[in-house]
Design a protein around this motif. Structure first.
Motif, PDB file in Angstrom:
ATOM      1  N   THR A 152     -40.275  91.700  22.973  1.00 18.29           N
ATOM      2  CA  THR A 152     -41.680  91.867  23.300  1.00 18.29           C
ATOM      3  C   THR A 152     -42.300  90.489  23.479  1.00 18.29           C
ATOM      4  N   GLY A 153     -42.823  90.214  24.677  1.00 17.70           N
ATOM      5  CA  GLY A 153     -43.424  88.913  24.938  1.00 17.70           C
ATOM      6  C   GLY A 153     -42.448  87.761  24.745  1.00 17.70           C
ATOM      7  N   GLY A 154     -41.178  88.005  24.979  1.00 13.43           N
ATOM      8  CA  GLY A 154     -40.150  86.981  24.817  1.00 13.43           C
ATOM      9  C   GLY A 154     -39.578  86.891  23.420  1.00 13.43           C
ATOM     10  N   ALA A 155     -40.215  87.524  22.425  1.00 12.63           N
ATOM     11  CA  ALA A 155     -39.737  87.496  21.039  1.00 12.63           C
ATOM     12  C   ALA A 155     -38.733  88.616  20.799  1.00 12.63           C
ATOM     13  N   LEU A 156     -37.702  88.312  20.044  1.00 10.72           N
ATOM     14  CA  LEU A 156     -36.650  89.277  19.724  1.00 10.72           C
ATOM     15  C   LEU A 156     -36.870  89.835  18.326  1.00 10.72           C
ATOM     16  N   THR A 157     -36.710  91.148  18.172  1.00 16.27           N
ATOM     17  CA  THR A 157     -36.711  91.774  16.854  1.00 16.27           C
ATOM     18  C   THR A 157     -35.503  92.683  16.768  1.00 16.27           C
ATOM     19  N   VAL A 158     -34.680  92.457  15.735  1.00 18.96           N
ATOM     20  CA  VAL A 158     -33.515  93.291  15.453  1.00 18.96           C
ATOM     21  C   VAL A 158     -33.863  94.153  14.256  1.00 18.96           C
ATOM     22  N   TYR A 159     -33.681  95.459  14.393  1.00 18.95           N
ATOM     23  CA  TYR A 159     -33.936  96.413  13.319  1.00 18.95           C
ATOM     24  C   TYR A 159     -32.603  97.001  12.871  1.00 18.95           C
ATOM     25  N   ALA A 160     -32.394  97.071  11.556  1.00 24.56           N
ATOM     26  CA  ALA A 160     -31.186  97.671  10.999  1.00 24.56           C
ATOM     27  C   ALA A 160     -31.597  98.609   9.872  1.00 24.56           C
ATOM     28  N   TYR A 161     -31.012  99.812   9.854  1.00 26.35           N
ATOM     29  CA  TYR A 161     -31.443 100.851   8.928  1.00 26.35           C
ATOM     30  C   TYR A 161     -30.279 101.422   8.124  1.00 26.35           C
ATOM     31  N   THR A 162     -30.557 101.784   6.886  1.00 27.94           N
ATOM     32  CA  THR A 162     -29.735 102.703   6.107  1.00 27.94           C
ATOM     33  C   THR A 162     -30.699 103.824   5.728  1.00 27.94           C
ATOM     34  N   PRO A 163     -30.242 104.874   5.090  1.00 24.06           N
ATOM     35  CA  PRO A 163     -31.188 105.949   4.752  1.00 24.06           C
ATOM     36  C   PRO A 163     -32.388 105.502   3.908  1.00 24.06           C
ATOM     37  N   TYR A 164     -32.254 104.437   3.103  1.00 25.58           N
ATOM     38  CA  TYR A 164     -33.354 104.019   2.223  1.00 25.58           C
ATOM     39  C   TYR A 164     -33.775 102.568   2.423  1.00 25.58           C
ATOM     40  N   GLU A 165     -33.258 101.905   3.456  1.00 27.36           N
ATOM     41  CA  GLU A 165     -33.540 100.481   3.644  1.00 27.36           C
ATOM     42  C   GLU A 165     -33.830 100.166   5.108  1.00 27.36           C
ATOM     43  N   ILE A 166     -34.647  99.133   5.312  1.00 25.20           N
ATOM     44  CA  ILE A 166     -34.922  98.624   6.658  1.00 25.20           C
ATOM     45  C   ILE A 166     -34.827  97.106   6.602  1.00 25.20           C
ATOM     46  N   LEU A 167     -34.006  96.540   7.472  1.00 27.69           N
ATOM     47  CA  LEU A 167     -33.880  95.095   7.631  1.00 27.69           C
ATOM     48  C   LEU A 167     -34.452  94.744   8.997  1.00 27.69           C
ATOM     49  N   THR A 168     -35.330  93.752   9.054  1.00 27.91           N
ATOM     50  CA  THR A 168     -35.938  93.326  10.306  1.00 27.91           C
ATOM     51  C   THR A 168     -35.758  91.824  10.456  1.00 27.91           C
ATOM     52  N   LEU A 169     -35.211  91.403  11.592  1.00 28.99           N
ATOM     53  CA  LEU A 169     -35.026  89.987  11.913  1.00 28.99           C
ATOM     54  C   LEU A 169     -35.818  89.690  13.175  1.00 28.99           C
ATOM     55  N   THR A 170     -36.680  88.683  13.131  1.00 27.04           N
ATOM     56  CA  THR A 170     -37.524  88.356  14.280  1.00 27.04           C
ATOM     57  C   THR A 170     -37.376  86.885  14.627  1.00 27.04           C
ATOM     58  N   THR A 171     -37.193  86.598  15.913  1.00 29.22           N
ATOM     59  CA  THR A 171     -37.171  85.219  16.412  1.00 29.22           C
ATOM     60  C   THR A 171     -38.164  85.094  17.554  1.00 29.22           C
TER      61      THR A 171
END
Length: 155
Positions: free
Chosen positions: A47-66
């Protein structure tokens, strides 16, 4: 006769190991607080040149943004453009951990693009609790890898 018997035993050994091999292509995984962690679902957006990686388990969310999708290393804990966050929910209680301006540390490294429409790289970080934590005050991810994560169109 010995050669045939040796070949038969060798074939049985390889056949018995076949079921143990698992491929993680694509994948998001690493060590969270020194325990192996693997996402069950993942995607990425730009979005707007920025990268966001989303990773999920049933009870967890990991978000990496550059701030960019360009290959290179992005330092965490310096600004709000490059950051990592992790949240978990246990028995209805949610804990959130993040890096940001002066909070936490770490690095996200984006590798050279190998396949169009996917993103690959590595990550490691220490994120601090922003809510009342269920566990410790800091969550640590190390040896993290995101491999061929599909990039979806931003909504």
């Amino acid at each position: 006769m010995k050669k045939i018997l040796s070949l038969l035993v060798l074939a049985l050994v390889f056949a018995s190991c076949e079921d143990e091999v698992r491929f993680s292509n694509p994948s998001v995984q690493g060590e969270k607080d020194n325990e192996f962690w693997r996402a069950s679902d993942y995607n990425a957006t730009v979005t707007g040149g920025a990268l966001t990686v989303y990773a999920y388990t049933p009870y967890e969310i990991l978000t990496l943004t550059t701030s960019s999708t360009a290959p290179g290393k992005y330092t965490l804990g310096v600004n709000e453009l490059n950051k990592a966050s992790y949240s978990t929910e246990i028995d209805g209680s949610r804990s959130t951990y993040t890096t940001g301006t002066g909070i936490g540390d770490g690095e996200i490294e984006i590798a050279q693009q190998q396949e169009a429409g996917t993103i690959t790289g590595k990550f490691k970080f220490n994120a601090h609790a922003t809510t009342d934590p269920i566990a410790g005050l800091v969550v640590n991810f190390q040896y993290g890898v995101f491999y061929k994560v599909p990039i979806q169109a931003a909504q």
